[in-house]
Design a protein around this motif. Structure first.
Motif, PDB file in Angstrom:
ATOM      1  N   GLY A 271       0.801  -1.224   0.000  1.00  0.00           N
ATOM      2  CA  GLY A 271       0.000   0.000   0.000  1.00  0.00           C
ATOM      3  C   GLY A 271       0.828   1.265   0.000  1.00  0.00           C
ATOM      4  N   SER A 272       2.159   1.127   0.030  1.00  0.00           N
ATOM      5  CA  SER A 272       3.027   2.303  -0.020  1.00  0.00           C
ATOM      6  C   SER A 272       3.108   2.837  -1.446  1.00  0.00           C
ATOM      7  N   GLU A 273       3.701   4.032  -1.582  1.00  0.00           N
ATOM      8  CA  GLU A 273       3.853   4.613  -2.914  1.00  0.00           C
ATOM      9  C   GLU A 273       4.722   3.739  -3.819  1.00  0.00           C
ATOM     10  N   THR A 274       5.771   3.140  -3.264  1.00  0.00           N
ATOM     11  CA  THR A 274       6.634   2.274  -4.071  1.00  0.00           C
ATOM     12  C   THR A 274       5.866   1.059  -4.577  1.00  0.00           C
ATOM     13  N   ASP A 275       5.070   0.482  -3.707  1.00  0.00           N
ATOM     14  CA  ASP A 275       4.252  -0.668  -4.070  1.00  0.00           C
ATOM     15  C   ASP A 275       3.260  -0.297  -5.171  1.00  0.00           C
ATOM     16  N   LEU A 276       2.567   0.823  -5.002  1.00  0.00           N
ATOM     17  CA  LEU A 276       1.523   1.210  -5.953  1.00  0.00           C
ATOM     18  C   LEU A 276       2.097   1.592  -7.313  1.00  0.00           C
ATOM     19  N   LEU A 277       3.178   2.355  -7.326  1.00  0.00           N
ATOM     20  CA  LEU A 277       3.788   2.726  -8.599  1.00  0.00           C
ATOM     21  C   LEU A 277       4.336   1.495  -9.310  1.00  0.00           C
ATOM     22  N   GLY A 278       4.823   0.529  -8.535  1.00  0.00           N
ATOM     23  CA  GLY A 278       5.293  -0.714  -9.129  1.00  0.00           C
ATOM     24  C   GLY A 278       4.181  -1.539  -9.739  1.00  0.00           C
ATOM     25  N   ARG A 279       2.961  -1.291  -9.324  1.00  0.00           N
ATOM     26  CA  ARG A 279       1.802  -2.004  -9.872  1.00  0.00           C
ATOM     27  C   ARG A 279       1.162  -1.243 -11.038  1.00  0.00           C
ATOM     28  N   GLY A 280       1.794  -0.163 -11.475  1.00  0.00           N
ATOM     29  CA  GLY A 280       1.323   0.523 -12.668  1.00  0.00           C
ATOM     30  C   GLY A 280       0.598   1.818 -12.445  1.00  0.00           C
ATOM     31  N   LEU A 281       0.418   2.254 -11.182  1.00  0.00           N
ATOM     32  CA  LEU A 281      -0.202   3.551 -10.964  1.00  0.00           C
ATOM     33  C   LEU A 281       0.745   4.645 -11.439  1.00  0.00           C
ATOM     34  N   ILE A 282       0.191   5.786 -11.793  1.00  0.00           N
ATOM     35  CA  ILE A 282       0.958   6.908 -12.339  1.00  0.00           C
ATOM     36  C   ILE A 282       1.186   7.936 -11.244  1.00  0.00           C
ATOM     37  N   ASP A 283       2.408   8.413 -11.139  1.00  0.00           N
ATOM     38  CA  ASP A 283       2.795   9.390 -10.131  1.00  0.00           C
ATOM     39  C   ASP A 283       2.160  10.745 -10.440  1.00  0.00           C
ATOM     40  N   GLY A 284       1.330  11.253  -9.515  1.00  0.00           N
ATOM     41  CA  GLY A 284       0.684  12.548  -9.704  1.00  0.00           C
ATOM     42  C   GLY A 284       1.523  13.724  -9.256  1.00  0.00           C
ATOM     43  N   GLY A 285       2.661  13.474  -8.611  1.00  0.00           N
ATOM     44  CA  GLY A 285       3.552  14.552  -8.198  1.00  0.00           C
ATOM     45  C   GLY A 285       2.881  15.541  -7.267  1.00  0.00           C
ATOM     46  N   TYR A 286       3.047  16.817  -7.579  1.00  0.00           N
ATOM     47  CA  TYR A 286       2.472  17.888  -6.760  1.00  0.00           C
ATOM     48  C   TYR A 286       1.020  18.198  -7.105  1.00  0.00           C
ATOM     49  N   LEU A 287       0.488  17.605  -8.158  1.00  0.00           N
ATOM     50  CA  LEU A 287      -0.892  17.911  -8.524  1.00  0.00           C
ATOM     51  C   LEU A 287      -1.840  17.430  -7.441  1.00  0.00           C
ATOM     52  N   HIS A 288      -2.722  18.333  -6.997  1.00  0.00           N
ATOM     53  CA  HIS A 288      -3.712  17.873  -6.034  1.00  0.00           C
ATOM     54  C   HIS A 288      -4.805  17.093  -6.761  1.00  0.00           C
ATOM     55  N   PRO A 289      -5.610  16.323  -6.054  1.00  0.00           N
ATOM     56  CA  PRO A 289      -6.519  15.378  -6.720  1.00  0.00           C
ATOM     57  C   PRO A 289      -7.470  16.016  -7.721  1.00  0.00           C
ATOM     58  N   TYR A 290      -7.979  17.221  -7.420  1.00  0.00           N
ATOM     59  CA  TYR A 290      -8.938  17.851  -8.331  1.00  0.00           C
ATOM     60  C   TYR A 290      -8.262  18.254  -9.634  1.00  0.00           C
ATOM     61  N   GLN A 291      -7.050  18.792  -9.539  1.00  0.00           N
ATOM     62  CA  GLN A 291      -6.320  19.133 -10.754  1.00  0.00           C
ATOM     63  C   GLN A 291      -5.943  17.877 -11.538  1.00  0.00           C
ATOM     64  N   ALA A 292      -5.522  16.844 -10.828  1.00  0.00           N
ATOM     65  CA  ALA A 292      -5.141  15.605 -11.506  1.00  0.00           C
ATOM     66  C   ALA A 292      -6.318  15.045 -12.295  1.00  0.00           C
ATOM     67  N   ARG A 293      -7.511  15.140 -11.742  1.00  0.00           N
ATOM     68  CA  ARG A 293      -8.687  14.655 -12.478  1.00  0.00           C
ATOM     69  C   ARG A 293      -8.924  15.500 -13.728  1.00  0.00           C
ATOM     70  N   VAL A 294      -8.780  16.822 -13.614  1.00  0.00           N
ATOM     71  CA  VAL A 294      -8.953  17.688 -14.778  1.00  0.00           C
ATOM     72  C   VAL A 294      -7.941  17.322 -15.857  1.00  0.00           C
ATOM     73  N   LEU A 295      -6.679  17.142 -15.477  1.00  0.00           N
ATOM     74  CA  LEU A 295      -5.647  16.803 -16.454  1.00  0.00           C
ATOM     75  C   LEU A 295      -5.920  15.450 -17.093  1.00  0.00           C
ATOM     76  N   LEU A 296      -6.246  14.448 -16.293  1.00  0.00           N
ATOM     77  CA  LEU A 296      -6.494  13.124 -16.846  1.00  0.00           C
ATOM     78  C   LEU A 296      -7.710  13.128 -17.774  1.00  0.00           C
ATOM     79  N   LYS A 297      -8.752  13.835 -17.388  1.00  0.00           N
ATOM     80  CA  LYS A 297      -9.950  13.906 -18.231  1.00  0.00           C
ATOM     81  C   LYS A 297      -9.643  14.621 -19.551  1.00  0.00           C
TER      82      LYS A 297
END
Length: 317
Positions: A271-297
């Motif tokens: 459940g750590s960041e290393t574990d999740l990124l290793g499973r294919g999740l994308i690093d959102g960096g400094y983007l807060h969740p609302y901005q990340a959703r706008v960018l992904l959409k």
């Protein structure tokens, strides 16, 4: 030609049972006569900030671009503050002009003592016509502060100082009516306006979370943003479902904290960041969740592949 004002509704225009149009808003602002030219006013159908859509925001962006091409030195948009941080970021993603595009609004409507709309509108107009603000993309002018759309957040439900940039602070101020830009952040190349609609969800992780809820929520989505604990952690029970979701669509990892970046390689427990990124999740960096959703959409609506999505988040996060 003067600064072009798009009046889209919101608290700034709510005068009891009546709603102020752009001309009425401008008429209530002492000091607008000091601008280089009168405002060019283009009213839009008023709608609450919570009911704005990508389509409506992008239509205003296209019209604003035409106004700049016709000679407007800058653009001001007034709207409800509920989604202002998201609309500002969406506009910044697609704004290709050097002319400033400045969003503002109000936390107190004109019937209340201490209403802030007039001061905010004057500040936004001054920023929009200022040569110092050129090349900065989309800005938010509030409470005599100037924020870059990339960093701004609404952090209070009622305060007239609701808008802040937690990771950077404001990039400028208005001092005695003068626009003072203190720093010029790097700005990535704008994206094409998305031509299609993508279904992108935002899932906020909580204490004792239920993987069945996550799986049900993500059904039918084209992309998902996860707002994790701290630097990007989730309960161990969510690891397998998130890995499965990341195998079929882009899943972006962000932090629910409101400031700071997710990590990449500090923690290694399930459940750590290393574990999740290793499973294919994308690093959102400094983007807060609302901005990340706008960018992904926006990316998915523009037909971006998963590698292109990952590259965009690497550049912008």
């Amino acid at each position: 030609m003067g600064v072009t004002l798009y009046a889209m509704g919101g608290t700034i225009s709510m005068a009891g049972a009546d709603r102020l149009d752009g001309a009425a808003l401008a008429a209530a602002v002492p000091g607008l006569e000091t601008l280089g030219a009168p405002l060019e006013i283009r009213d839009r159908e008023p709608v609450g900030g919570g009911s704005l859509t990508f389509e409506r925001v992008l239509e205003v962006a296209a019209s604003a671009a035409e106004a700049v091409d016709a000679g407007a030195p800058g653009i001001v948009i007034t709207q409800g503050t509920d989604t202002l941080e998201e609309t500002a970021y969406l506009l910044d993603l697609v704004w290709r002009h050097g002319a400033p595009l400045v969003l503002t609004g109000a936390m107190r409507n004109p019937t209340l003592a201490g209403h802030d709309g007039a001061a905010n509108l004057l500040a936004a107009a001054r920023v929009a016509e200022s040569p110092a603000a050129r090349g900065l993309g989309v800005l938010v002018a509030f409470n005599d502060e100037i924020h870059a759309a990339r960093f701004v957040r609404k952090r209070h439900s009622t305060s007239t100082a609701a808008f802040v940039s937690p990771d950077t602070g404001p990039i400028g101020h208005l001092v005695e009516g003068r626009v003072r830009i203190l720093t010029r952040p790097q700005r990535p190349e704008p994206l094409p306006a998305p031509g299609a609609t993508a279904r992108v969800g935002l899932y906020t992780v909580t204490l004792d979370d239920d993987p069945a809820l996550l799986t049900a929520f993500a059904a039918g989505l084209d992309g998902l943003v996860v707002a994790g604990f701290g630097v990007g952690h989730v309960p161990a029970v969510l690891v397998e479902p998130l890995g499965a979701l990341a195998a079929r669509m882009p899943v972006v990892l962000t932090s629910r904290t409101g400031a700071g970046s997710v990590h990449r390689d500090t923690y290694r427990a399930p459940g750590s960041e290393t574990d999740l990124l290793g499973r294919g999740l994308i690093d959102g960096g400094y983007l807060h969740p609302y901005q990340a959703r706008v960018l992904l959409k926006a990316l998915l609506g523009g037909g971006a592949s998963r590698p292109a999505v990952a590259a965009a988040f690497a550049e912008r996060g």
